[in-house]
Design a protein around this motif. Structure first.
Motif, PDB file in Angstrom:
ATOM      1  N   GLY A  37       0.910 -13.436  -9.309  1.00  0.00           N
ATOM      2  CA  GLY A  37       1.630 -12.222  -8.919  1.00  0.00           C
ATOM      3  C   GLY A  37       1.880 -12.194  -7.422  1.00  0.00           C
ATOM      4  O   GLY A  37       2.832 -11.588  -6.942  1.00  0.00           O
ATOM      5  N   THR A  85      -1.332 -10.433 -12.282  1.00  0.00           N
ATOM      6  CA  THR A  85      -1.629 -11.127 -13.525  1.00  0.00           C
ATOM      7  C   THR A  85      -3.130 -11.017 -13.824  1.00  0.00           C
ATOM      8  O   THR A  85      -3.934 -10.742 -12.931  1.00  0.00           O
ATOM      9  CB  THR A  85      -1.272 -12.617 -13.400  1.00  0.00           C
ATOM     10  OG1 THR A  85      -2.107 -13.202 -12.380  1.00  0.00           O
ATOM     11  CG2 THR A  85       0.195 -12.803 -13.017  1.00  0.00           C
ATOM     12  N   LYS A 118     -14.241   5.649 -13.109  1.00  0.00           N
ATOM     13  CA  LYS A 118     -14.054   5.121 -11.756  1.00  0.00           C
ATOM     14  C   LYS A 118     -14.196   6.251 -10.743  1.00  0.00           C
ATOM     15  O   LYS A 118     -13.462   7.230 -10.808  1.00  0.00           O
ATOM     16  CB  LYS A 118     -12.666   4.468 -11.645  1.00  0.00           C
ATOM     17  CG  LYS A 118     -12.375   3.848 -10.284  1.00  0.00           C
ATOM     18  CD  LYS A 118     -11.046   3.096 -10.289  1.00  0.00           C
ATOM     19  CE  LYS A 118     -10.788   2.457  -8.926  1.00  0.00           C
ATOM     20  NZ  LYS A 118      -9.522   1.720  -8.894  1.00  0.00           N
ATOM     21  N   VAL A 173      -0.004 -19.502  -6.781  1.00  0.00           N
ATOM     22  CA  VAL A 173       0.404 -18.106  -6.623  1.00  0.00           C
ATOM     23  C   VAL A 173       0.887 -17.600  -7.976  1.00  0.00           C
ATOM     24  O   VAL A 173       1.674 -18.259  -8.656  1.00  0.00           O
ATOM     25  CB  VAL A 173       1.458 -17.918  -5.495  1.00  0.00           C
ATOM     26  CG1 VAL A 173       2.753 -18.679  -5.769  1.00  0.00           C
ATOM     27  CG2 VAL A 173       1.737 -16.441  -5.261  1.00  0.00           C
ATOM     28  N   THR A 225       0.066 -10.660  -5.263  1.00  0.00           N
ATOM     29  CA  THR A 225      -0.300  -9.377  -4.627  1.00  0.00           C
ATOM     30  C   THR A 225      -1.561  -9.457  -3.784  1.00  0.00           C
ATOM     31  O   THR A 225      -1.760  -8.639  -2.893  1.00  0.00           O
ATOM     32  CB  THR A 225      -0.475  -8.258  -5.662  1.00  0.00           C
ATOM     33  OG1 THR A 225      -1.537  -8.614  -6.566  1.00  0.00           O
ATOM     34  CG2 THR A 225       0.798  -8.038  -6.451  1.00  0.00           C
ATOM     35  N   VAL A 262      -6.987 -21.021 -14.429  1.00  0.00           N
ATOM     36  CA  VAL A 262      -7.382 -20.131 -15.522  1.00  0.00           C
ATOM     37  C   VAL A 262      -6.195 -20.036 -16.466  1.00  0.00           C
ATOM     38  O   VAL A 262      -5.067 -19.772 -16.032  1.00  0.00           O
ATOM     39  CB  VAL A 262      -7.762 -18.724 -14.996  1.00  0.00           C
ATOM     40  CG1 VAL A 262      -8.080 -17.782 -16.151  1.00  0.00           C
ATOM     41  CG2 VAL A 262      -8.934 -18.815 -14.035  1.00  0.00           C
ATOM     42  N   ALA A 316      -6.927   3.931  -5.302  1.00  0.00           N
ATOM     43  CA  ALA A 316      -7.990   3.591  -4.356  1.00  0.00           C
ATOM     44  C   ALA A 316      -8.982   2.712  -5.089  1.00  0.00           C
ATOM     45  O   ALA A 316      -9.148   2.833  -6.308  1.00  0.00           O
ATOM     46  CB  ALA A 316      -8.680   4.838  -3.839  1.00  0.00           C
ATOM     47  N   LEU A 344       5.378  -7.880  -1.476  1.00  0.00           N
ATOM     48  CA  LEU A 344       4.297  -8.782  -1.887  1.00  0.00           C
ATOM     49  C   LEU A 344       4.763  -9.851  -2.867  1.00  0.00           C
ATOM     50  O   LEU A 344       3.970 -10.366  -3.655  1.00  0.00           O
ATOM     51  CB  LEU A 344       3.121  -7.987  -2.488  1.00  0.00           C
ATOM     52  CG  LEU A 344       2.213  -7.275  -1.479  1.00  0.00           C
ATOM     53  CD1 LEU A 344       0.969  -6.713  -2.161  1.00  0.00           C
ATOM     54  CD2 LEU A 344       1.805  -8.184  -0.327  1.00  0.00           C
ATOM     55  N   GLN A 389       0.785  -1.229   0.000  1.00  0.00           N
ATOM     56  CA  GLN A 389       0.000   0.000   0.000  1.00  0.00           C
ATOM     57  C   GLN A 389       0.819   1.283   0.000  1.00  0.00           C
ATOM     58  O   GLN A 389       0.249   2.353  -0.182  1.00  0.00           O
ATOM     59  CB  GLN A 389      -0.935   0.017   1.218  1.00  0.00           C
ATOM     60  CG  GLN A 389      -1.898  -1.156   1.209  1.00  0.00           C
ATOM     61  CD  GLN A 389      -2.792  -1.212   2.432  1.00  0.00           C
ATOM     62  OE1 GLN A 389      -2.645  -0.412   3.354  1.00  0.00           O
ATOM     63  NE2 GLN A 389      -3.713  -2.149   2.445  1.00  0.00           N
TER      64      GLN A 389
HETATM   65  C1  LIG Z   1      -2.763  -1.724  -2.296  1.00  0.00           C
HETATM   66  C2  LIG Z   1      -3.538  -2.420  -3.377  1.00  0.00           C
HETATM   67  C3  LIG Z   1      -4.408  -1.693  -4.168  1.00  0.00           C
HETATM   68  C4  LIG Z   1      -5.126  -2.325  -5.173  1.00  0.00           C
HETATM   69  N1  LIG Z   1      -6.004  -1.591  -5.926  1.00  0.00           N
HETATM   70  C5  LIG Z   1      -6.735  -2.208  -6.888  1.00  0.00           C
HETATM   71  C6  LIG Z   1      -7.674  -1.491  -7.677  1.00  0.00           C
HETATM   72  O1  LIG Z   1      -7.851  -0.280  -7.515  1.00  0.00           O
HETATM   73  N2  LIG Z   1      -8.367  -2.171  -8.631  1.00  0.00           N
HETATM   74  C7  LIG Z   1      -8.190  -3.499  -8.824  1.00  0.00           C
HETATM   75  O2  LIG Z   1      -8.848  -4.055  -9.714  1.00  0.00           O
HETATM   76  N3  LIG Z   1      -7.331  -4.209  -8.090  1.00  0.00           N
HETATM   77  C8  LIG Z   1      -6.599  -3.590  -7.131  1.00  0.00           C
HETATM   78  N4  LIG Z   1      -5.739  -4.318  -6.367  1.00  0.00           N
HETATM   79  C9  LIG Z   1      -5.758  -5.770  -6.458  1.00  0.00           C
HETATM   80  C10 LIG Z   1      -4.841  -6.339  -7.503  1.00  0.00           C
HETATM   81  O3  LIG Z   1      -5.318  -5.988  -8.781  1.00  0.00           O
HETATM   82  C11 LIG Z   1      -4.857  -7.853  -7.305  1.00  0.00           C
HETATM   83  O4  LIG Z   1      -4.208  -8.130  -6.096  1.00  0.00           O
HETATM   84  C12 LIG Z   1      -4.167  -8.583  -8.430  1.00  0.00           C
HETATM   85  O5  LIG Z   1      -4.833  -8.361  -9.648  1.00  0.00           O
HETATM   86  C13 LIG Z   1      -4.121 -10.080  -8.153  1.00  0.00           C
HETATM   87  O6  LIG Z   1      -3.337 -10.709  -9.149  1.00  0.00           O
HETATM   88  P1  LIG Z   1      -2.075 -11.614  -8.756  1.00  0.00           P
HETATM   89  O7  LIG Z   1      -1.541 -12.178  -9.999  1.00  0.00           O
HETATM   90  O8  LIG Z   1      -1.141 -10.854  -7.900  1.00  0.00           O
HETATM   91  O9  LIG Z   1      -2.855 -12.719  -7.919  1.00  0.00           O
HETATM   92  P2  LIG Z   1      -2.356 -13.663  -6.724  1.00  0.00           P
HETATM   93  O10 LIG Z   1      -2.306 -12.873  -5.467  1.00  0.00           O
HETATM   94  O11 LIG Z   1      -1.167 -14.443  -7.113  1.00  0.00           O
HETATM   95  O12 LIG Z   1      -3.601 -14.658  -6.683  1.00  0.00           O
HETATM   96  C14 LIG Z   1      -4.903 -14.224  -6.331  1.00  0.00           C
HETATM   97  C15 LIG Z   1      -5.819 -15.450  -6.288  1.00  0.00           C
HETATM   98  O13 LIG Z   1      -6.012 -15.967  -7.595  1.00  0.00           O
HETATM   99  C16 LIG Z   1      -5.573 -17.324  -7.676  1.00  0.00           C
HETATM  100  N5  LIG Z   1      -4.980 -17.449  -9.010  1.00  0.00           N
HETATM  101  C17 LIG Z   1      -4.071 -16.609  -9.569  1.00  0.00           C
HETATM  102  N6  LIG Z   1      -3.859 -16.943 -10.851  1.00  0.00           N
HETATM  103  C18 LIG Z   1      -4.649 -18.013 -11.116  1.00  0.00           C
HETATM  104  C19 LIG Z   1      -4.884 -18.811 -12.281  1.00  0.00           C
HETATM  105  N7  LIG Z   1      -4.254 -18.557 -13.441  1.00  0.00           N
HETATM  106  N8  LIG Z   1      -5.753 -19.837 -12.203  1.00  0.00           N
HETATM  107  C20 LIG Z   1      -6.408 -20.090 -11.030  1.00  0.00           C
HETATM  108  N9  LIG Z   1      -6.223 -19.383  -9.904  1.00  0.00           N
HETATM  109  C21 LIG Z   1      -5.358 -18.340  -9.948  1.00  0.00           C
HETATM  110  C22 LIG Z   1      -4.631 -17.511  -6.523  1.00  0.00           C
HETATM  111  O14 LIG Z   1      -4.612 -18.865  -6.082  1.00  0.00           O
HETATM  112  C23 LIG Z   1      -5.245 -16.596  -5.479  1.00  0.00           C
HETATM  113  O15 LIG Z   1      -6.316 -17.248  -4.837  1.00  0.00           O
HETATM  114  C24 LIG Z   1      -4.969  -3.705  -5.378  1.00  0.00           C
HETATM  115  C25 LIG Z   1      -4.067  -4.434  -4.602  1.00  0.00           C
HETATM  116  C26 LIG Z   1      -3.366  -3.812  -3.603  1.00  0.00           C
HETATM  117  C27 LIG Z   1      -2.407  -4.621  -2.769  1.00  0.00           C
END
Ligand SMILES: Cc1cc2nc3c(=O)[nH]c(=O)nc-3n(C[C@H](O)[C@H](O)[C@H](O)COP(=O)(O)OP(=O)(O)OC[C@H]3O[C@@H](n4cnc5c(N)ncnc54)[C@H](O)[C@@H]3O)c2cc1C
Ligand code: SF4
Ligand code: FES
Ligand code: FES
Lengths: 178, 331
Positions: B28, B106, B228, B26, B30, B210, B236, A78, A61
């Motif tokens: 990204g 992602t 938005k 896992v 995040t 996915v 935000a 993260l 954050q």
């Molecule tokens: C401070 C902060 C602000 C944010 N603001 C916004 C915002 O304004 N708008 C917004 O849309 N998002 C926002 N986000 C969220 C961010 O977009 C998501 O955390 C991110 O998109 C998740 O993607 P990842 O690849 O990191 O997922 P991960 O954290 O790796 O996974 C998330 C979940 O998805 C599952 N997963 C991941 N990939 C797959 C796959 N291919 N198949 C099956 N399961 C899967 C994982 O097991 C887990 O349960 C914010 C995040 C933070 C920390």
């Protein structure tokens, strides 16, 4: 509270074995043996003594933990160190060339772009990523694309000015630009 | 974080094969690592899928684009084909999170991110989504960011994604591979309403991976926008967001897509509201009438009733912008 008798305690699962992780940090190859849950941020600060990268929120954050991985800015709090195995990590300590400061570091000093300085390593690494991406040209675009870096001292106007100045001297690189 | 094991999957099949109970993918990281630090999620093992070769963006035979599940949000938003053919999608992604997070997040992870309901994050409070049967902290608690549509008496959480709102408007298709083979899920069917099973966000089954998101050829590039509304100008989550796409015939609306974020447990679309736009002149009055159709069953809670009027105004503004706009806008 009286401690549980040892015989009543559930046997703790043995901790998973440490995993080998090799990172190229600021040009130096480092191999560490880390618990799987070690974040990249903790690997840098606790295992490599590179404390320039800061822990602010530990939840994505604030941006204090921003570093460059393969040239792209990310929040090191993260991601797991193991997930970055084999990659090139650049921290604030790696932006200088010998004793010469990076143009962003010069510009931050020149514009007084900090007060307490806690957010500054993250701001500078983030700005280096921003410049490499090459998506910002106006002050508004700099503000928008730097919004992931908070500054509790409110040095924002000077941070924007410093980045604008550095942007004029550092060309965006193809490598690292998304 | 609690102790867990870590392994990296070399192929999609290997990832699916390793997905045992108590294991999570896992990508990204995040959202997952954030929730693990908060002790909300406690997987015993992580299977790292971030290096699977599912990170490309490719043309489909139908004239659309296939977005790899592991393509980063930033790479998707800045892809030239996405920017010119699906500008509302690019805009929606860039309206979310921060530059650093978009470099990590992602597309697949974005779809499956969990709610930002404060009680879901706070393990000291009841939450039916986190702990089924424990109650809902938000009903009767602080519920400013919560749902006005499609909620249940078990859960009033909203889905927080921006990307998903645009994907709903574009009628994307989610491609999945799992223990039972491959399948395709129309976007509208991916996320579910809370009902009496608020702990289940989507129709995915354990072990489902996915692999991609398919965008159909129609991108509404000429007349579309993503609006938005949030508490800060940047970085935000949405209080209310609107993805709008129109096809225009002079001043008449020939076809319309309208999806809302920040108002329900899933991106909210309403065929009746879209029908109320089609064949009608593109005027604020008509847009308002369609907004009222969409919001006819909206119900506020103690702190979020403002969202009803906010949503109405946001819909009118987004449709007005989309009707006027020719071509892509810079976010
Ligand atoms: C401070 C902060 C602000 C944010 N603001 C916004 C915002 O304004 N708008 C917004 O849309 N998002 C926002 N986000 C969220 C961010 O977009 C998501 O955390 C991110 O998109 C998740 O993607 P990842 O690849 O990191 O997922 P991960 O954290 O790796 O996974 C998330 C979940 O998805 C599952 N997963 C991941 N990939 C797959 C796959 N291919 N198949 C099956 N399961 C899967 C994982 O097991 C887990 O349960 C914010 C995040 C933070 C920390
Ligand atoms: S709204 Fe849903 S996520 Fe929030 S406390 Fe209630 S049950 Fe939990
Ligand atoms: S410490 Fe990583 S974003 Fe705050
Ligand atoms: S200089 Fe103090 S937080 Fe930014």
């Amino acid at each position: 509270m009286a401690p549980l008798k040892a015989s009543l305690r559930p046997a703790p699962a043995p901790p998973p074995a440490p995993i080998p992780v090799t990172l190229n940090v600021n040009g130096v190859e480092r191999t560490l043996h880390l618990a799987p849950w070690t974040t990249l941020l903790d690997a840098l600060r606790l295992h490599l003594d590179l404390t320039g990268t800061k822990k602010g929120c530990d939840h994505g954050q604030c941006g204090a933990c921003t570093v460059l991985v393969d040239g792209r800015r990310i929040n090191s709090c993260l991601t797991l160190a193991a997930m970055q195995d084999g990659r090139k990590v650049t921290t604030i300590e790696g932006l200088t060339t010998g004793d010469a400061l990076h143009p962003l570091q010069e510009a931050f000093i020149e514009h007084d772009a900090f007060q307490c300085g806690y957010c500054t390593p993250g701001q500078i690494c983030s700005a280096a990523g921003l410049i490499a991406e090459g998506k910002a040209t106006t002050d508004d675009e700099i503000r928008e694309l730097m919004s992931g870096n908070l500054c509790r001292c409110g040095a924002y106007p000077n941070i924007v000015a410093a980045i604008r100045q550095a942007m004029a001297t550092v060309a965006p690189k193809a490598e690292g630009a998304p | 974080m609690r102790s867990f094991t870590y392994s990296r999957a070399g192929s999609a099949a290997e990832a699916v094969g390793r997905a045992a109970a108590g294991t999570a993918f896992v990508a990204g990281g995040t959202n997952l690592l954030d929730l693990m630090k908060a002790d909300v999620l406690r997987p015993e093992g992580l299977v790292d899928i971030s290096r699977l070769p599912l990170d490309r963006i490719e043309e489909t035979a139908e004239g659309g684009l296939r977005l790899g599940a592991l393509a980063r949000n930033a790479d998707t938003a800045y892809d030239e084909r996405v920017q010119t053919r699906y500008p509302m999608l690019s805009k929606a992604i860039l309206a979310g999170a921060s530059a650093q997070l978009r470099n990590m997040a992602t597309n697949g992870g974005n779809l499956l991110q969990r709610t930002r309901c404060y009680y879901f994050y706070d393990t000291a409070t009841p939450c039916n989504k986190r702990q089924p049967g424990s109650g809902c902290g938000a009903i009767g608690g602080v519920n400013r960011i919560h749902a006005i549509l499609g909620a249940s008496d078990q859960c009033i959480a909203v889905h927080p994604s921006d990307l998903c709102v645009a994907l709903a408007a574009l009628e994307a298709v989610v491609r999945v591979t799992g223990p039972d083979g491959e399948r395709s899920i129309p976007f509208a069917e991916l996320h579910r309403l809370p009902g009496d099973r608020p702990e289940i966000d989507t129709v995915l089954r354990p072990g489902d991976l996915v692999t991609a998101i398919d965008l159909p050829a129609r991108g509404f590039a000429e007349h579309s926008t993503y609006l938005k509304i949030r508490d800060r100008a940047s970085y935000a989550f949405a209080l209310v967001s609107v993805a709008a796409g129109l096809e225009m015939d002079g001043d008449t609306v020939r076809d319309a897509r309208l999806a809302l974020g920040g108002v329900a447990h899933k991106p909210w679309r309403d065929p009746e509201a879209e029908a109320a736009l089609i064949g009608k002149p593109a005027t604020p009055d008509r847009f308002r009438a369609a907004a009222r159709v969409l919001l006819r069953d909206a119900k506020g809670h103690e702190h979020n009733s403002f969202k009803i009027e906010l949503a109405e105004r946001a819909i009118v503004r987004a449709l007005t912008e989309a009707a006027e706009r020719k071509g892509a806008s810079r976010p």
